[in-house]
Design an enzyme around this catalytic site. Structure first.
Site, short mmCIF file in Angstrom:
data_model
loop_
_atom_site.label_atom_id
_atom_site.label_comp_id
_atom_site.label_asym_id
_atom_site.label_seq_id
_atom_site.Cartn_x
_atom_site.Cartn_y
_atom_site.Cartn_z
CB SER A 1 -0.96 -0.05 1.19
OG SER A 1 -1.99 0.87 1.05
CG ASP B 1 -2.57 3.82 -2.03
OD1 ASP B 1 -3.34 3.73 -3.00
OD2 ASP B 1 -2.68 3.10 -1.03
CG ASP C 1 -2.83 -0.71 -2.63
OD1 ASP C 1 -2.62 0.47 -2.26
OD2 ASP C 1 -3.52 -1.50 -1.96
CG ASP D 1 -6.06 0.80 -1.04
OD1 ASP D 1 -5.19 1.70 -1.03
OD2 ASP D 1 -6.01 -0.20 -0.30
#
Length: 462
Positions: free
Chosen positions: A106, A250, A252, A254
């Protein structure tokens, strides 16, 4: 303390000793435990898992280890390659798979990676399920498939496109109205998979895209957490290109944050506030965010006649309360939008589409939109933990000292004062205590945070 096992997955730094970092042996161990647990959930001849990753340098290595471990357990794997966390979440039910694994740490820096684990609904495992996997990992009682029963790996690179189609098909995403506005947007993809997915989505919506750090090579050009102090290049680019606004995600994809046309942060906390304002205006109902999120969501929800409730921090906790309260939208103040009509996971693609729909409807600038919301200011600070520190005891002392204030203790300690609040908690993802504050000015929020940092230090003799 660089291997962390929690409801947020198995997370650690690459390299170093086994059991203390996310080494190849640790990746195989925890993938094996997940595979064993998965097979216990459904008694069937063949199981299937979707596996994807962000663009981290270590991603390909970890993904190959994880996929081949699952193959060794007799589990079939759908390799979606470079992807986003929400894309893998969407792919699991589409594939009628038994689960999913996303290789991403993340917002953590490039030396980190992690295994994020999903169930058959494409949702994160809860604490009880996660504990069972950790028990299996520690037991070393795993049994692998014989040579005739090994799993197979199938590649499918279509899921980012399929995810975008799902987003565009949402009832509240007004594609034609967005196209009519001819927006110009700068996208900071932090050289990860957001640099693939977000521009593709925007182009499908008729938006002119200026790409900044959209090469998915894992070389993060700045700290990948989408906070103001990391985004000076985005601010400069928005002004240079005379863009309507900027978008940053970010690694990833999300978490989602916006920057207004003047190169000023819209406020990561206000991503959810704006999307909720739009959704609640069309489908009145309730909302949920976590305890560390802004009061502005409560204010906007009540303005639309709904009820707001806060959950413990952690996406799985937010989702659990969202389902219980039958909310129409929820998420986390870190820029995480969870829209049940799409799926129960934080999704920056959904957030972008809802935000653009709101702008197309209101026909206002991003700075004007921000001024229309209650103004709160947040301080986000942290204290590094030293081994052996009794964090629970320290937080208990704080709880006792402030027992006459409005306290919430479902996740650390949150103290609600009349004009401000402070939330102190152990992080699920890093060896730190997080100190979140909110007040009517930035100075007040920072002063409150510094006060509690000093108080924690005094209690712990730091």
């Amino acid at each position: 303390m660089t291997l962390i096992k929690s409801i947020s997955g198995i997370r650690g730094t690459i390299g170093g000793p086994v059991g203390e970092n996310l080494t190849p042996i640790d990746a195989v161990k925890f993938a094996s435990a997940y595979g064993v647990w998965l097979k216990q959930q459904r008694n069937k001849e063949k199981h299937k898992v979707v596996v994807g990753r962000d663009a981290r340098i270590s991603g390909k290595m970890i993904q190959n280890l994880v996929m081949n471990t699952l193959v060794g357990l007799g589990i079939d794997v759908v390799d979606v390659g470079l992807s986003t966390t929400p894309t893998v979440e969407v792919a699991v039910p589409m594939e009628q798979a038994d689960g999913g694994i996303i290789l991403t740490a993340s917002h953590n820096p490039k030396q980190w990676n992690a295994l994020k684990l999903l169930n058959a609904k494409g949702e994160f495992l809860d604490a009880e399920e996660g504990a069972k996997i950790l028990d299996i990992a520690e037991s070393d009682s795993m049994s692998f498939a014989d040579v005739d029963s090994l799993g197979k790996i199938t590649k499918n690179k279509a899921y980012i496109d399929l995810h975008i189609i799902e987003v565009l098909d949402l009832d509240l995403v007004t594609v034609a109205a967005i196209e009519d506005q001819r927006f110009k947007v700068v996208v900071d993809g932090v050289n990860s998979t957001g640099g693939i997915a977000i521009p593709l989505l925007l182009e499908r919506l008729g938006v002119e895209v200026v790409k900044l750090y959209c090469e998915p090579n894992g070389e993060f050009p700045h700290n990948p957490e989408p906070l103001k102090e990391h985004l000076t290049d985005l601010s400069d680019a928005v002004k240079k290109h005379n863009a309507d606004f900027g978008i940053v995600v970010d690694p990833d994809v999300d978490r989602l944050a916006f920057m207004d046309e003047n190169g000023e942060m819209f406020g990561e906390e206000y991503t959810l506030v704006a999307c909720a304002d739009y959704v609640l205006g069309k489908t009145p109902g309730n909302t949920v965010s976590n305890m560390s999120s802004t009061r502005a969501l409560r204010d906007v929800t009540e303005k639309h006649g709904g009820m707001y409730e806060a959950s413990a921090v952690g996406e799985v906790n937010v989702v659990k309360l969202m389902k219980k309260n039958k909310v129409v939208i929820g998420g986390e103040g870190n820029g995480g939008i969870i829209y049940p009509d799409a799926h129960y996971g934080r999704d920056a693609l959904v957030g972008v589409a809802l935000f653009l729909s709101l702008l197309a409807e209101r026909k206002v600038s991003v700075s004007e939109l921000r001024k229309s919301y209650p103004s709160y200011f947040m301080g986000k600070k942290k204290i590094e933990l030293t081994p052996g520190l009794d964090v629970d005891g320290i937080l208990k002392t704080i709880e006792t000292r402030y027992k006459n204030e409005q306290l919430t203790t479902i996740d650390g300690v949150k103290i609600d004062f009349p004009e401000s609040w402070v939330h102190l908690r152990k992080s699920n993802t890093e060896p730190i205590i997080r100190i979140y504050t909110e007040a009517k000015s930035q100075e007040e929020a920072n002063t409150l945070a510094d006060k509690f940092i000093a108080e924690l230090g005094e209690i712990a003799n730091l």
